[in-house]
Structure formats: structure tokens, C-alpha cells
Design an enzyme around this catalytic site. Sequence first.
Site, mmCIF file in Angstrom:
data_model
loop_
_atom_site.group_PDB
_atom_site.id
_atom_site.type_symbol
_atom_site.label_atom_id
_atom_site.label_comp_id
_atom_site.label_asym_id
_atom_site.label_seq_id
_atom_site.Cartn_x
_atom_site.Cartn_y
_atom_site.Cartn_z
ATOM 1 N N HIS A 17 0.840 -1.205 0.000
ATOM 2 C CA HIS A 17 0.000 0.000 0.000
ATOM 3 C C HIS A 17 0.877 1.258 0.000
ATOM 4 O O HIS A 17 0.602 2.226 -0.704
ATOM 5 C CB HIS A 17 -0.903 0.041 1.240
ATOM 6 C CG HIS A 17 -1.920 -1.058 1.323
ATOM 7 N ND1 HIS A 17 -2.058 -1.870 2.427
ATOM 8 C CD2 HIS A 17 -2.867 -1.464 0.438
ATOM 9 C CE1 HIS A 17 -3.032 -2.736 2.218
ATOM 10 N NE2 HIS A 17 -3.553 -2.519 1.025
ATOM 11 N N LYS A 41 -16.238 -6.341 4.717
ATOM 12 C CA LYS A 41 -15.269 -7.306 5.243
ATOM 13 C C LYS A 41 -15.347 -7.315 6.763
ATOM 14 O O LYS A 41 -15.589 -6.273 7.372
ATOM 15 C CB LYS A 41 -13.850 -6.909 4.846
ATOM 16 C CG LYS A 41 -13.548 -7.092 3.393
ATOM 17 C CD LYS A 41 -12.112 -6.666 3.119
ATOM 18 C CE LYS A 41 -11.761 -6.840 1.665
ATOM 19 N NZ LYS A 41 -10.428 -6.333 1.365
ATOM 20 N N ARG A 90 -2.458 -5.439 -8.795
ATOM 21 C CA ARG A 90 -1.328 -6.329 -8.529
ATOM 22 C C ARG A 90 -1.185 -7.442 -9.562
ATOM 23 O O ARG A 90 -0.106 -7.898 -9.832
ATOM 24 C CB ARG A 90 -1.461 -6.954 -7.132
ATOM 25 C CG ARG A 90 -1.268 -5.966 -6.022
ATOM 26 C CD ARG A 90 -1.866 -6.476 -4.756
ATOM 27 N NE ARG A 90 -3.282 -6.730 -4.955
ATOM 28 C CZ ARG A 90 -4.045 -7.407 -4.143
ATOM 29 N NH1 ARG A 90 -3.539 -7.930 -3.055
ATOM 30 N NH2 ARG A 90 -5.318 -7.572 -4.407
ATOM 31 N N SER A 128 -3.556 -7.967 2.526
ATOM 32 C CA SER A 128 -3.694 -7.852 3.978
ATOM 33 C C SER A 128 -4.117 -9.184 4.595
ATOM 34 O O SER A 128 -3.670 -9.539 5.679
ATOM 35 C CB SER A 128 -4.697 -6.756 4.330
ATOM 36 O OG SER A 128 -4.170 -5.514 3.926
HETATM 37 N N1 COA Z 1 -0.424 -3.996 -1.537
HETATM 38 C C1 COA Z 1 -0.903 -4.894 -0.691
HETATM 39 N N2 COA Z 1 -2.183 -5.271 -0.651
HETATM 40 C C2 COA Z 1 -3.005 -4.672 -1.531
HETATM 41 C C3 COA Z 1 -2.586 -3.727 -2.461
HETATM 42 C C4 COA Z 1 -1.214 -3.397 -2.442
HETATM 43 N N3 COA Z 1 -0.708 -2.510 -3.286
HETATM 44 N N4 COA Z 1 -3.641 -3.327 -3.203
HETATM 45 C C5 COA Z 1 -4.677 -4.013 -2.750
HETATM 46 N N5 COA Z 1 -4.305 -4.823 -1.748
HETATM 47 C C6 COA Z 1 -5.108 -5.774 -1.021
HETATM 48 C C7 COA Z 1 -5.904 -5.217 0.087
HETATM 49 O O1 COA Z 1 -5.159 -5.175 1.272
HETATM 50 C C8 COA Z 1 -7.018 -6.244 0.154
HETATM 51 O O2 COA Z 1 -6.537 -7.363 0.864
HETATM 52 P P1 COA Z 1 -7.532 -8.337 1.640
HETATM 53 O O3 COA Z 1 -8.708 -8.602 0.766
HETATM 54 O O4 COA Z 1 -6.671 -9.495 1.854
HETATM 55 O O5 COA Z 1 -7.905 -7.610 2.898
HETATM 56 C C9 COA Z 1 -7.189 -6.705 -1.275
HETATM 57 O O6 COA Z 1 -6.043 -6.287 -1.932
HETATM 58 C C10 COA Z 1 -8.319 -6.179 -2.055
HETATM 59 O O7 COA Z 1 -8.844 -5.128 -1.478
HETATM 60 P P2 COA Z 1 -10.310 -4.637 -1.909
HETATM 61 O O8 COA Z 1 -11.338 -5.324 -1.122
HETATM 62 O O9 COA Z 1 -10.422 -4.623 -3.365
HETATM 63 O O10 COA Z 1 -10.177 -3.242 -1.579
HETATM 64 P P3 COA Z 1 -9.870 -2.620 -0.287
HETATM 65 O O11 COA Z 1 -10.049 -3.465 0.917
HETATM 66 O O12 COA Z 1 -8.512 -2.078 -0.525
HETATM 67 O O13 COA Z 1 -10.999 -1.464 -0.332
HETATM 68 C C11 COA Z 1 -12.978 -0.240 -1.005
HETATM 69 C C12 COA Z 1 -12.282 -1.601 -0.936
HETATM 70 C C13 COA Z 1 -12.861 0.474 0.313
HETATM 71 C C14 COA Z 1 -12.312 0.622 -2.053
HETATM 72 C C15 COA Z 1 -14.416 -0.505 -1.398
HETATM 73 O O14 COA Z 1 -14.951 -1.497 -0.577
HETATM 74 C C16 COA Z 1 -15.228 0.768 -1.243
HETATM 75 O O15 COA Z 1 -15.118 1.671 -2.046
HETATM 76 N N6 COA Z 1 -16.033 0.817 -0.163
HETATM 77 C C17 COA Z 1 -16.849 1.961 0.175
HETATM 78 C C18 COA Z 1 -18.299 1.755 -0.262
HETATM 79 C C19 COA Z 1 -18.454 2.057 -1.723
HETATM 80 O O16 COA Z 1 -18.158 3.121 -2.215
HETATM 81 N N7 COA Z 1 -18.939 1.055 -2.443
HETATM 82 C C20 COA Z 1 -19.104 1.158 -3.862
HETATM 83 C C21 COA Z 1 -17.809 0.728 -4.559
HETATM 84 S S1 COA Z 1 -18.236 -0.032 -6.061
#
Ligand code: COA
Length: 161
Positions: A17, A41, A90, A128
Site C-alpha cells: 500500500h 469485510k 497487482r 492484507s
Molecule cells: N499492496 C498490498 N495489498 C493490496 C494492495 C497493495 N498494493 N492493493 C490491494 N491490496 C489488497 C488489500 O489489502 C485487500 O486485501 P484483503 O482482501 O486481503 O484484505 C485486497 O487487496 C483487495 O482489497 P479490496 O477489497 O479490493 O479493496 P480494499 O479493501 O482495498 O478497499 C474499497 C475496498 C474500500 C475501495 C471498497 O470497498 C469501497 O469503495 N467501499 C466503500 C463503499 C463504496 O463506495 N462502495 C461502492 C464501490 S463499487
Amino acid sequence: MKVAIYPGTFDPITYGHLDILRKATQIFDKVVLAVAEHTGKNTLFTTEERKQLCLEAVKGIDKVDVKSYNGLSVKFCRGINATHMIRGLRAVSDFEYELQIALFNKKLDQELETVFLIPDNKYLYLSSSMVRSVYELSGELQEFIPECAVKALNNKIGEKK
Ligand code: COA
């Protein structure tokens, strides 16, 4: 002033991140690392804990703010006058899901653009949940997450035992 948000769950924040965040600060005047409260989540850390870890982890990186938010990412974006949303890509497997989110967000807010950044090779496989499960099995994580997150995982997992 070009402002972007980098939204995520950050449960916990990893060097992957932070790599994306650093890259984003080279493009934008300000990047708000946005810790989402509701992501569907079941998180290990509370929103406040995730935010505190992010605050600690971004020390020393210029042009970054850390905020937590509730509800839609696009709404939060608009509220702070951000015009772009950063997401990390990724692997090919991320693409379809990320495209869906980007298109959906675009539908919700025409003005908002999503910018995809690719992390360095060494973080391509990092997530994560992988960090959490490796930690539970007593794996070494210093290479993948900041010191503050290692300590927090220690405490959290210690509490559960
Ligand atoms: N390095 C390490 N891990 C990374 C990464 C990086 N560069 N990029 C992504 N990841 C990981 C995250 O840690 C996460 O890991 P996990 O699933 O093991 O916890 C995974 O990749 C995927 O993450 P994801 O679920 O896609 O996104 P997020 O947890 O980073 O966030 C939001 C998701 C917050 C962007 C999304 O849920 C959101 O926008 N929520 C708000 C409500 C909303 O607007 N909804 C409409 C959206 S369509």
C-alpha cells in the site's frame, strides 16, 4: 491543486500500500489515504485502529493525509474536492474486479477518474489477509508490513489467544 484519494480497508496497511501511495504522491499535489469503515469485510482491526496504523506508517511521506470515512467512496471524494481515486493493480486477477468498481464509481460520479498504479514486483502477491494469516502461523513479516503493524498484530493476536 490536484487531490486524489487512495481508499481501502488497510487491515492492516502493508508496504505494498505504501508503495502505491508514494507513487501517487509523485503525480498528485495531495493524496488522502482513505480508510473505509464499511467494506463488507469482517476486519481484524477497528476503523480507528486501522487509521492510527496508517497515520503512523505514512510519517515521512509528504503530501499525505489520512482520514476514515463512512459510506460511498465517491461521496467522500466529492466532500474533500478530490478528483481522482487511486487503486493498485497487482495481477491480472485484480483487473476485472477493479474495472467493475471503477465503472460503478464512474456511474455514481461522472467527474471522478480512477487511476491504476502497479506496485513494485516484490509486493505483487501481497495482501492484507495473507499478512494476517501468515502472522497467525507465526511467520516473519517485517519485510512486508511496517513496524507499527507488526506490533499491533502481536497485541491483537495475543488478545485472541
Ligand atoms: N499492496 C498490498 N495489498 C493490496 C494492495 C497493495 N498494493 N492493493 C490491494 N491490496 C489488497 C488489500 O489489502 C485487500 O486485501 P484483503 O482482501 O486481503 O484484505 C485486497 O487487496 C483487495 O482489497 P479490496 O477489497 O479490493 O479493496 P480494499 O479493501 O482495498 O478497499 C474499497 C475496498 C474500500 C475501495 C471498497 O470497498 C469501497 O469503495 N467501499 C466503500 C463503499 C463504496 O463506495 N462502495 C461502492 C464501490 S463499487
